[in-house]
Enzyme design. Sequence first.
Site, short mmCIF file in Angstrom:
data_model
loop_
_atom_site.label_atom_id
_atom_site.label_comp_id
_atom_site.label_asym_id
_atom_site.label_seq_id
_atom_site.Cartn_x
_atom_site.Cartn_y
_atom_site.Cartn_z
N CYS A 31 3.32 -11.01 -3.47
CA CYS A 31 3.24 -9.66 -2.92
C CYS A 31 2.05 -8.97 -3.58
CB CYS A 31 4.55 -8.94 -3.27
SG CYS A 31 4.57 -7.20 -2.82
N CYS A 46 -1.83 -8.02 2.47
CA CYS A 46 -0.38 -7.92 2.30
C CYS A 46 0.18 -9.23 2.83
CB CYS A 46 0.17 -6.73 3.09
SG CYS A 46 1.97 -6.76 3.32
N1 DGL Z 1 4.27 -8.19 1.23
C1 DGL Z 1 3.90 -7.18 0.33
C2 DGL Z 1 2.44 -7.17 -0.04
O1 DGL Z 1 1.84 -8.22 -0.07
C3 DGL Z 1 4.61 -5.86 0.31
C4 DGL Z 1 4.73 -5.11 1.53
C5 DGL Z 1 5.64 -3.91 1.39
O2 DGL Z 1 6.82 -4.10 1.07
O3 DGL Z 1 5.18 -2.80 1.62
O4 DGL Z 1 1.87 -6.16 -0.33
#
Ligand code: DGL
Length: 263
Positions: A81, A191
Amino acid sequence: MEDTVRGDGRQGFVGVFDSGVGGVSILQHLVRELPGEDFHYFGDSANAPYGGKTPEEVCALSRTIAERMLSEGAKALVIACNTATSAAAPQLRAAYPDVPIVGVEPALKPAVLAQGRGKVLVMATEVTLTLDKFHRLEHRWAQDAEVETVACVGLVECIERGDLDAPELSELLERLVGRHRGEVDRVVLGCTHYPFVRGQIARVLGDVRFFDGGAGTARQLRRLLERDDILNDGDHVGEVSFASSIDTPDELELYRRFFTLPC
Ligand code: DGL
C-alpha cells in the site's frame, strides 16, 4: 476472518497487507517472483480507504496489523500500500529492526526515465501525495519531466465494490483524469488498487504507458530475504492465504477473484 490453512514454510511466512483488495496486485508479483514462499495476505477493508485518513490513523492501523502478523509467525512484511508505506514504513522499521519490511512507492523514477512526448501523470491517494516521501520523490525526478498529480478521491471505494465494469467507475475516472487526455503519455499508478482498472484508465486517456511498483517490490523482497538468508528456495511450493477485517465469505471471494485478474 481466515481463509485456508497457513503454509508451514521452513522459516515462516511473508505477511502482506493493504487497506483492502488493492495489495493483491502486489501479491501477484510476489508469488511470481518467489514461488517457494508462503504468503499471508490481510486486507483491512473494514477501514478502507486509508487515503482519506490522517497519517497518524494510517500508521496506527498499520502497526496493529504488523504486530499481529509478526506474533503469528511472519518472517518478513510487505506493506502493499503506497499510503501505508508513506505514513508508517519508517515507524515500522524502527519498531522491528530485525524484520525485513518492504514498502511500495509511486513508480515515478521509471516513468520519468522512460521518456516520452507528453507529461507524466501520477494517480495516488491524498495521503500519498501530501506526505514527504512523495515530495522527495517529486523533487528528485520532476526536474526531468513535466509531472501532474491527481488525488483520486473515491476510486478505491469503487474498486473495493468489485464491479470493475460499473458505469460509475468509468464516469469517476473521466472526472478525475479526463482533462489530461492528449497531454500525458505516461501514467504512474501510485495506489495498489489502480492496476486493476488499467484498462478503464486507458479508455479515458488513450495511448499511455503505465508504471507501477509491483515488480520492483517483489525484487526488493527477494533481495532482503537473500540478504538475511531466509529465502525459501528449496522444493517447498508456497501457499497463499487471505484474511480480511470484513468478516464475510464474499469479501474473501473478492480477494481470490482479484488474485486471478490481469493487472
Ligand atoms: N491501496 C492503497 C495504496 O496503495 C490504499 C488505498 C486507500 O485505502 O485509500 O495507496
